[in-house]
Design a protein around this motif. Structure first.
Motif, PDB file in Angstrom:
ATOM      1  N   ILE A  34      14.752 -33.205 -26.411  1.00 47.33           N
ATOM      2  CA  ILE A  34      14.686 -31.746 -26.469  1.00 47.33           C
ATOM      3  C   ILE A  34      14.102 -31.213 -25.168  1.00 47.33           C
ATOM      4  CG2 ILE A  34      13.761 -29.759 -27.713  1.00 47.33           C
ATOM      5  CD1 ILE A  34      13.493 -31.695 -30.159  1.00 47.33           C
ATOM      6  N   GLU A  35      14.860 -30.349 -24.508  1.00 45.14           N
ATOM      7  CA  GLU A  35      14.425 -29.715 -23.263  1.00 45.14           C
ATOM      8  C   GLU A  35      13.597 -28.465 -23.578  1.00 45.14           C
ATOM      9  OE1 GLU A  35      14.666 -30.832 -20.217  1.00 45.14           O
ATOM     10  OE2 GLU A  35      15.877 -32.567 -20.747  1.00 45.14           O
ATOM     11  N   PRO A  40      20.573 -24.843 -16.927  1.00 49.87           N
ATOM     12  CA  PRO A  40      22.005 -24.813 -16.609  1.00 49.87           C
ATOM     13  C   PRO A  40      22.611 -26.212 -16.550  1.00 49.87           C
ATOM     14  CG  PRO A  40      20.781 -23.337 -15.167  1.00 49.87           C
ATOM     15  CD  PRO A  40      19.761 -24.120 -15.949  1.00 49.87           C
ATOM     16  N   GLY A  41      23.703 -26.391 -17.278  1.00 53.46           N
ATOM     17  CA  GLY A  41      24.411 -27.660 -17.282  1.00 53.46           C
ATOM     18  C   GLY A  41      23.918 -28.667 -18.301  1.00 53.46           C
ATOM     19  N   PHE A  42      22.870 -28.316 -19.064  1.00 52.69           N
ATOM     20  CA  PHE A  42      22.308 -29.245 -20.042  1.00 52.69           C
ATOM     21  C   PHE A  42      22.153 -28.548 -21.387  1.00 52.69           C
ATOM     22  CE2 PHE A  42      21.024 -31.023 -16.034  1.00 52.69           C
ATOM     23  CZ  PHE A  42      21.183 -32.392 -16.221  1.00 52.69           C
ATOM     24  N   ASP A  43      22.383 -29.306 -22.454  1.00 53.99           N
ATOM     25  CA  ASP A  43      22.124 -28.803 -23.795  1.00 53.99           C
ATOM     26  C   ASP A  43      20.618 -28.828 -24.042  1.00 53.99           C
ATOM     27  OD1 ASP A  43      24.846 -28.540 -24.345  1.00 53.99           O
ATOM     28  OD2 ASP A  43      24.988 -30.601 -25.096  1.00 53.99           O
ATOM     29  N   GLU A  45      19.275 -29.635 -26.813  1.00 51.88           N
ATOM     30  CA  GLU A  45      19.025 -30.832 -27.604  1.00 51.88           C
ATOM     31  C   GLU A  45      20.166 -31.826 -27.415  1.00 51.88           C
ATOM     32  OE1 GLU A  45      18.852 -31.591 -32.277  1.00 51.88           O
ATOM     33  OE2 GLU A  45      17.153 -30.391 -31.540  1.00 51.88           O
ATOM     34  N   THR A  46      19.798 -33.077 -27.150  1.00 54.04           N
ATOM     35  CA  THR A  46      20.768 -34.157 -26.960  1.00 54.04           C
ATOM     36  C   THR A  46      20.475 -35.228 -27.998  1.00 54.04           C
ATOM     37  OG1 THR A  46      20.800 -33.693 -24.578  1.00 54.04           O
ATOM     38  CG2 THR A  46      21.683 -35.807 -25.285  1.00 54.04           C
ATOM     39  N   LYS A  47      21.511 -35.669 -28.710  1.00 53.99           N
ATOM     40  CA  LYS A  47      21.321 -36.649 -29.784  1.00 53.99           C
ATOM     41  C   LYS A  47      22.137 -37.911 -29.510  1.00 53.99           C
ATOM     42  CE  LYS A  47      20.611 -33.147 -33.324  1.00 53.99           C
ATOM     43  NZ  LYS A  47      21.073 -32.582 -34.591  1.00 53.99           N
ATOM     44  N   GLY A  48      21.486 -39.051 -29.696  1.00 54.43           N
ATOM     45  CA  GLY A  48      22.159 -40.338 -29.571  1.00 54.43           C
ATOM     46  C   GLY A  48      21.975 -40.964 -28.205  1.00 54.43           C
ATOM     47  N   LYS A  49      21.849 -42.280 -28.210  1.00 53.16           N
ATOM     48  CA  LYS A  49      21.578 -43.035 -26.987  1.00 53.16           C
ATOM     49  C   LYS A  49      22.677 -42.849 -25.934  1.00 53.16           C
ATOM     50  CE  LYS A  49      19.433 -47.507 -26.116  1.00 53.16           C
ATOM     51  NZ  LYS A  49      19.097 -48.780 -26.741  1.00 53.16           N
ATOM     52  N   GLU A  50      23.928 -42.823 -26.373  1.00 53.01           N
ATOM     53  CA  GLU A  50      25.036 -42.626 -25.420  1.00 53.01           C
ATOM     54  C   GLU A  50      24.937 -41.257 -24.755  1.00 53.01           C
ATOM     55  OE1 GLU A  50      27.520 -44.287 -23.854  1.00 53.01           O
ATOM     56  OE2 GLU A  50      26.475 -45.989 -24.697  1.00 53.01           O
ATOM     57  N   ALA A  51      24.652 -40.231 -25.530  1.00 54.39           N
ATOM     58  CA  ALA A  51      24.515 -38.882 -24.980  1.00 54.39           C
ATOM     59  C   ALA A  51      23.307 -38.793 -24.039  1.00 54.39           C
ATOM     60  CB  ALA A  51      24.394 -37.859 -26.102  1.00 54.39           C
ATOM     61  N   LEU A  52      22.246 -39.530 -24.359  1.00 54.96           N
ATOM     62  CA  LEU A  52      21.078 -39.554 -23.483  1.00 54.96           C
ATOM     63  C   LEU A  52      21.411 -40.225 -22.146  1.00 54.96           C
ATOM     64  CD1 LEU A  52      18.228 -40.470 -25.985  1.00 54.96           C
ATOM     65  CD2 LEU A  52      18.671 -38.259 -24.935  1.00 54.96           C
ATOM     66  N   ARG A  53      22.204 -41.278 -22.206  1.00 59.77           N
ATOM     67  CA  ARG A  53      22.636 -41.944 -20.962  1.00 59.77           C
ATOM     68  C   ARG A  53      23.455 -40.987 -20.097  1.00 59.77           C
ATOM     69  NH1 ARG A  53      22.456 -47.237 -23.631  1.00 59.77           N
ATOM     70  NH2 ARG A  53      24.340 -46.904 -24.805  1.00 59.77           N
ATOM     71  N   GLU A  54      24.331 -40.225 -20.739  1.00 60.94           N
ATOM     72  CA  GLU A  54      25.152 -39.255 -20.015  1.00 60.94           C
ATOM     73  C   GLU A  54      24.273 -38.160 -19.405  1.00 60.94           C
ATOM     74  OE1 GLU A  54      28.273 -37.194 -18.315  1.00 60.94           O
ATOM     75  OE2 GLU A  54      28.117 -39.275 -18.986  1.00 60.94           O
ATOM     76  N   LYS A  55      23.276 -37.712 -20.130  1.00 63.84           N
ATOM     77  CA  LYS A  55      22.347 -36.706 -19.624  1.00 63.84           C
ATOM     78  C   LYS A  55      21.609 -37.245 -18.390  1.00 63.84           C
ATOM     79  CE  LYS A  55      18.081 -34.471 -21.046  1.00 63.84           C
ATOM     80  NZ  LYS A  55      17.078 -34.363 -22.097  1.00 63.84           N
ATOM     81  N   ASP A  56      21.165 -38.498 -18.459  1.00 66.93           N
ATOM     82  CA  ASP A  56      20.473 -39.140 -17.343  1.00 66.93           C
ATOM     83  C   ASP A  56      21.400 -39.243 -16.128  1.00 66.93           C
ATOM     84  OD1 ASP A  56      18.221 -40.652 -16.181  1.00 66.93           O
ATOM     85  OD2 ASP A  56      19.543 -42.397 -16.390  1.00 66.93           O
ATOM     86  N   ARG A  57      22.643 -39.651 -16.360  1.00 63.37           N
ATOM     87  CA  ARG A  57      23.615 -39.767 -15.275  1.00 63.37           C
ATOM     88  C   ARG A  57      23.854 -38.407 -14.615  1.00 63.37           C
ATOM     89  NH1 ARG A  57      28.252 -38.302 -14.114  1.00 63.37           N
ATOM     90  NH2 ARG A  57      28.675 -37.399 -16.153  1.00 63.37           N
ATOM     91  N   LYS A  58      24.009 -37.396 -15.430  1.00 59.44           N
ATOM     92  CA  LYS A  58      24.261 -36.042 -14.946  1.00 59.44           C
ATOM     93  C   LYS A  58      23.088 -35.534 -14.098  1.00 59.44           C
ATOM     94  CE  LYS A  58      26.130 -31.920 -17.161  1.00 59.44           C
ATOM     95  NZ  LYS A  58      26.321 -31.288 -18.474  1.00 59.44           N
ATOM     96  N   PHE A  59      21.867 -35.772 -14.576  1.00 59.04           N
ATOM     97  CA  PHE A  59      20.685 -35.363 -13.826  1.00 59.04           C
ATOM     98  C   PHE A  59      20.628 -36.093 -12.481  1.00 59.04           C
ATOM     99  CE2 PHE A  59      16.232 -35.845 -12.557  1.00 59.04           C
ATOM    100  CZ  PHE A  59      15.854 -34.514 -12.462  1.00 59.04           C
ATOM    101  N   ASN A  60      20.859 -37.403 -12.497  1.00 57.41           N
ATOM    102  CA  ASN A  60      20.810 -38.184 -11.255  1.00 57.41           C
ATOM    103  C   ASN A  60      21.847 -37.719 -10.232  1.00 57.41           C
ATOM    104  OD1 ASN A  60      18.618 -39.837 -11.890  1.00 57.41           O
ATOM    105  ND2 ASN A  60      19.917 -41.234 -13.037  1.00 57.41           N
ATOM    106  N   GLU A  61      22.996 -37.255 -10.705  1.00 56.31           N
ATOM    107  CA  GLU A  61      24.013 -36.727  -9.792  1.00 56.31           C
ATOM    108  C   GLU A  61      23.550 -35.455  -9.092  1.00 56.31           C
ATOM    109  OE1 GLU A  61      27.647 -36.185 -11.945  1.00 56.31           O
ATOM    110  OE2 GLU A  61      28.195 -38.305 -11.794  1.00 56.31           O
ATOM    111  N   MET A  62      22.609 -34.736  -9.701  1.00 57.32           N
ATOM    112  CA  MET A  62      22.104 -33.487  -9.137  1.00 57.32           C
ATOM    113  C   MET A  62      20.992 -33.716  -8.118  1.00 57.32           C
ATOM    114  SD  MET A  62      21.996 -31.360 -12.724  1.00 57.32           S
ATOM    115  CE  MET A  62      21.153 -29.954 -12.030  1.00 57.32           C
ATOM    116  N   VAL A  63      20.449 -34.929  -8.087  1.00 55.08           N
ATOM    117  CA  VAL A  63      19.320 -35.244  -7.216  1.00 55.08           C
ATOM    118  C   VAL A  63      19.816 -35.667  -5.840  1.00 55.08           C
ATOM    119  CG1 VAL A  63      17.359 -36.794  -6.863  1.00 55.08           C
ATOM    120  CG2 VAL A  63      17.864 -35.917  -9.155  1.00 55.08           C
ATOM    121  N   GLU A  64      19.284 -35.013  -4.820  1.00 54.97           N
ATOM    122  CA  GLU A  64      19.597 -35.405  -3.444  1.00 54.97           C
ATOM    123  C   GLU A  64      18.662 -36.514  -2.978  1.00 54.97           C
ATOM    124  OE1 GLU A  64      19.270 -33.340   0.891  1.00 54.97           O
ATOM    125  OE2 GLU A  64      20.441 -32.264  -0.631  1.00 54.97           O
TER     126      GLU A  64
END
Length: 119
Positions: A34-35, A40-43, A45-64
């Motif tokens: 829960i954020e 922007p770009g994130f729900d 609330e994120t549920k489930g390990k797969e969705a959490l992995r996707e959230k982590d991947r998405k965040f890492n793509e935003m990091v320079e």
């Protein structure tokens, strides 16, 4: 693992910026994240390990670039723990900034079943 063991291990992974590894090892398949607000770009609330992995991947793509992460000692109460996470980070297209959040986790059967962040 006990709540204290999960807390200590997660804190260490976060200090080493091994967030994906922490999720893989320490999170339950049905974990919820829960954020603090609409980001922007994130729900919220994120549920489930797969969705959490996707959230982590998405965040890492935003990091320079990352310039360090610190984590306070965990504070444990019953089946929950918290710590303060501080990241010195530069997001793509943005200025370098220090992000500080209170991270609160709930553990069941040796796995993290929920995380919630407060800024």
């Amino acid at each position: 693992m006990t709540v204290a063991q999960v807390a200590t291990r997660l804190a260490e992974y976060c200090r080493n910026e091994e967030f994906s590894r922490a999720q893989q090892e320490l999170y339950a398949d049905e974990a919820v994240s829960i954020e603090p607000a609409d980001i922007p770009g994130f729900d919220r609330e994120t549920k489930g390990k797969e969705a959490l992995r996707e959230k982590d991947r998405k965040f890492n793509e935003m990091v320079e670039s990352r310039h360090g992460t610190s984590v306070s000692e965990p504070l444990i109460a019953g089946n929950a723990f918290s710590f303060v996470l501080t990241m010195d980070i530069k997001m793509k297209g943005g200025d370098r900034q220090t992000m500080t959040e209170l991270c609160v986790y709930t553990v069941k059967d040796g796995k993290i079943i929920s995380e919630q962040f407060f800024m």
